[in-house]
Design a protein around this motif. Sequence first.
Motif, PDB file in Angstrom:
ATOM      1  N   ARG A   1       0.846  -1.208   0.000  1.00 55.13           N
ATOM      2  CA  ARG A   1       0.000   0.000   0.000  1.00 55.13           C
ATOM      3  C   ARG A   1       0.877   1.251   0.000  1.00 55.13           C
ATOM      4  O   ARG A   1       0.606   2.214  -0.713  1.00 55.13           O
ATOM      5  CB  ARG A   1      -0.884   0.034   1.255  1.00 55.13           C
ATOM      6  N   PHE A   2       1.904   1.205   0.809  1.00 58.11           N
ATOM      7  CA  PHE A   2       2.779   2.375   0.878  1.00 58.11           C
ATOM      8  C   PHE A   2       3.526   2.559  -0.441  1.00 58.11           C
ATOM      9  O   PHE A   2       3.716   3.688  -0.900  1.00 58.11           O
ATOM     10  CB  PHE A   2       3.761   2.230   2.051  1.00 58.11           C
TER      11      PHE A   2
ATOM     12  N   ARG B   1       2.379   1.768  -3.314  1.00 58.59           N
ATOM     13  CA  ARG B   1       1.395   2.371  -4.223  1.00 58.59           C
ATOM     14  C   ARG B   1       1.291   3.864  -3.949  1.00 58.59           C
ATOM     15  O   ARG B   1       1.221   4.673  -4.872  1.00 58.59           O
ATOM     16  CB  ARG B   1       0.029   1.724  -4.037  1.00 58.59           C
ATOM     17  N   ALA B   2       1.297   4.221  -2.662  1.00 56.47           N
ATOM     18  CA  ALA B   2       1.197   5.637  -2.301  1.00 56.47           C
ATOM     19  C   ALA B   2       2.433   6.414  -2.746  1.00 56.47           C
ATOM     20  O   ALA B   2       2.394   7.625  -2.879  1.00 56.47           O
ATOM     21  CB  ALA B   2       0.991   5.782  -0.791  1.00 56.47           C
ATOM     22  N   ARG B   3       3.534   5.686  -2.963  1.00 49.01           N
ATOM     23  CA  ARG B   3       4.733   6.349  -3.478  1.00 49.01           C
ATOM     24  C   ARG B   3       4.675   6.496  -4.997  1.00 49.01           C
ATOM     25  O   ARG B   3       5.594   7.029  -5.614  1.00 49.01           O
ATOM     26  CB  ARG B   3       5.978   5.526  -3.127  1.00 49.01           C
ATOM     27  N   GLY B   4       3.631   5.951  -5.598  1.00 54.87           N
ATOM     28  CA  GLY B   4       3.452   6.128  -7.030  1.00 54.87           C
ATOM     29  C   GLY B   4       4.287   5.199  -7.894  1.00 54.87           C
ATOM     30  O   GLY B   4       4.511   5.479  -9.068  1.00 54.87           O
ATOM     31  N   LEU B   5       4.755   4.089  -7.324  1.00 59.58           N
ATOM     32  CA  LEU B   5       5.569   3.166  -8.130  1.00 59.58           C
ATOM     33  C   LEU B   5       4.740   2.576  -9.269  1.00 59.58           C
ATOM     34  O   LEU B   5       3.527   2.441  -9.159  1.00 59.58           O
ATOM     35  CB  LEU B   5       6.102   2.038  -7.251  1.00 59.58           C
ATOM     36  N   ARG B   6       5.436   2.232 -10.341  1.00 59.49           N
ATOM     37  CA  ARG B   6       4.732   1.638 -11.476  1.00 59.49           C
ATOM     38  C   ARG B   6       4.356   0.205 -11.156  1.00 59.49           C
ATOM     39  O   ARG B   6       4.979  -0.451 -10.336  1.00 59.49           O
ATOM     40  CB  ARG B   6       5.607   1.691 -12.730  1.00 59.49           C
ATOM     41  N   ARG B   7       3.351  -0.248 -11.881  1.00 59.61           N
ATOM     42  CA  ARG B   7       2.797  -1.555 -11.582  1.00 59.61           C
ATOM     43  C   ARG B   7       3.810  -2.695 -11.679  1.00 59.61           C
ATOM     44  O   ARG B   7       3.849  -3.555 -10.795  1.00 59.61           O
ATOM     45  CB  ARG B   7       1.607  -1.821 -12.496  1.00 59.61           C
TER      46      ARG B   7
ATOM     47  N   ARG C   1       9.186  -6.427  -8.237  1.00 60.26           N
ATOM     48  CA  ARG C   1      10.240  -6.081  -7.283  1.00 60.26           C
ATOM     49  C   ARG C   1       9.722  -6.181  -5.848  1.00 60.26           C
ATOM     50  O   ARG C   1      10.423  -6.629  -4.958  1.00 60.26           O
ATOM     51  CB  ARG C   1      10.738  -4.666  -7.567  1.00 60.26           C
ATOM     52  N   HIS C   2       8.490  -5.746  -5.631  1.00 58.85           N
ATOM     53  CA  HIS C   2       8.018  -5.692  -4.255  1.00 58.85           C
ATOM     54  C   HIS C   2       7.193  -6.910  -3.852  1.00 58.85           C
ATOM     55  O   HIS C   2       7.506  -7.565  -2.875  1.00 58.85           O
ATOM     56  CB  HIS C   2       7.236  -4.403  -4.021  1.00 58.85           C
TER      57      HIS C   2
END
Lengths: 322, 332
Positions: A220-221, A223-229, A235-236
Amino acid sequence: MVFMLIRAGQTAGVLLAAALVSFLLFRFVGDPVNNIVGQGASVEERAATREALGLNDPAIVQFSRFVGRAVQGEFGVSYRFSQPVADLIGQRLPATAELTLAAMLVALGLGVPLGMWTAIKPRGVLTQTLLTLSLIGVALPTFLIGIVLILVFSVWLGWLPAFGRGAVTNLGWWTTGLLTTSGLRALILPALTLGLFQMTLIMRMVRSEMLEILRSDHIRFSRARGLRRPALIYRHAFRNALTPLVTIVGLQFGNVFAFSIVVETVFQWPGLGLLVIQAIQFADVPLLAAYLLLVALTFALINLAVDLVNAVIDPRIRQEAL
Amino acid sequence: MSPALSVNGLTVTLGRHQAAPKVIDDLSFDVGPGEILGMVGESGAGKSLTGQAILGLLDPPLHMAGGRIEVAGERIDGLSETAMRSWRGRRIGAVFQDPMTSLNPLLTIGRQLTETIRTHLPMNAASARERAIRLLSEVGVPAPEERMGAYPHMLSGGMRQRVVLALAFACDPMLVIADEPTTALDVSIQAQIVGLLRRMCRERGASVMLITHDMGVIAECADRVAVLYGGRLAEIGPADTLLREPAHPYTQGLMASIPDMRRRVDMLPQIPGSMPRVGGAPSGCAFHPRCSRATARCRAERPDLVGHGSCLAACWMPGDPSGFRPEATHAG
Ligand SMILES: Nc1ncnc2c1ncn2[C@@H]1O[C@H](COP(=O)(O)OP(=O)(O)OP(=O)(O)O)[C@@H](O)[C@H]1O
Ligand SMILES: [Mg+2]
């Protein structure tokens, strides 16, 4: 480093325990003297053989000798084949190893991407189809899958051979079926049969693991950092799913080894499984004792490999290890 | 100058259908440039969901059923996932509650910083690394260059929250949504993190929407305060006025329930009763069953926000706390 030493020590302990069981089997199931000199031998002959085999020594001495020989790959002579057990196993091991690896390759190569897909697109049509199919895959017994595959691809369609290993190439210490077309063709059905159950298992595991991780705080975090899908998923999320995956795959490797007995019987695959079935039928104790040790060794090595790989993936495990 | 954040009529429902229960109901507020807006309210009031809605991170069954969200005058609700991604982390930073779980345990903090920077800013690896190190030293992580190679589990909770702050401010956002950034931390660390958040925001001219249970935190750093109750705004106004002379009986109860401004307050035992569950809001003012001043009108008609001094309060009889004695109330 300490961790590695401890793990190596544990592995040695497990192997020693397996050796003890194997030794007891060898020593106390049936009378080895009988098997060597035959029923008609005189009492003196028997006593001489007993002395020559060292069977009058204390048990601990005998066990040490057994372990010492086992380490050098000496397990005596098979009762049924009258050949050194080590040679027999050496001849059969490549077939089983290739089958097992091919099956795991099928299971991982299909199971991981399909599991990822069903986690990323939880509501898709393909996902629902796959999940339903995988239930069938889990429920069907392996031998039945094998027979159905033979029926369809060998009997009806005539595309693939129903039994045997095809032409093999002898590399001296290893005979491989991977270098000839007939060998590769012969591998397909048994590998599919053996791998299908594992594939469905891995698919479902990857899916549930991924779903859980995709819900976790750090995703979630991210995603909140705006990482690409793709970064988010591979990676995550996927990396975090890897340690449980590796652990399960390690465990399943052992199961595949065991299930290969069934598949080798169905496909008359000339591997260890087939050999062991015969050994059991004839109470071929030296062969069984050696097989037992080999299985224990395989499990121990896989477990060690799992620990190592997980330590590479996860810094927390690595830290515990150091 | 348009406000950094402008939320207008935000409505979030549980499910997409017409009669879906409203978790957030017609919520409107602004956050001015460089301003810190504190957002308080009981557990379940909808504070986190408001933050998630702004970040575009509502997951089904939650659904933004209406309203308008603008950041620096640009409308961002209803953007595509790809378009939204260039807002998150870039112009809107986020800080979550629990620093123990906010970071990916398998990647070094340096990697997590540089990946965030390089996702949003055109930088090569070397300059992203430089920026990351500078950020770490700004948030007070000692020996930042060595810490770049550390994994989250090697850092204490306070250090991790500093890293999370560095991540939130990595690309110079104009707005930071901080959802209870200190709740999970040791009391001794909380003040440091709050001070750091305020300093970062002031130095960089960023606005902050600071969600918290802790009135002490509010008193310490909020410029304005919004009080949420049951998914609606109960009261909003400048921090000093609102804390000194709360107009809404709920805010008054909140203030009365703080025995010590420094202590964390999770529940508000001094206000008897509990907040209505989602979809179970009573008629009229949602707070009337717990309000000592409730009248027939409060039970029948829902009050809109009305001006009361420099605050806005959704109450038919705002102010006048003299007649309000929380311990004498009998909840109905
Ligand atoms: N995924 C969800 N599904 C169903 N209901 C949800 C979901 N997320 C939140 N809610 C409900 O929405 C309401 C508001 O939740 P929210 O998390 O915004 O509260 P909050 O004010 O942040 O509370 P807290 O102080 O406990 O963090 C709660 O009643 C909660 O039960
Ligand atoms: Mg919350």
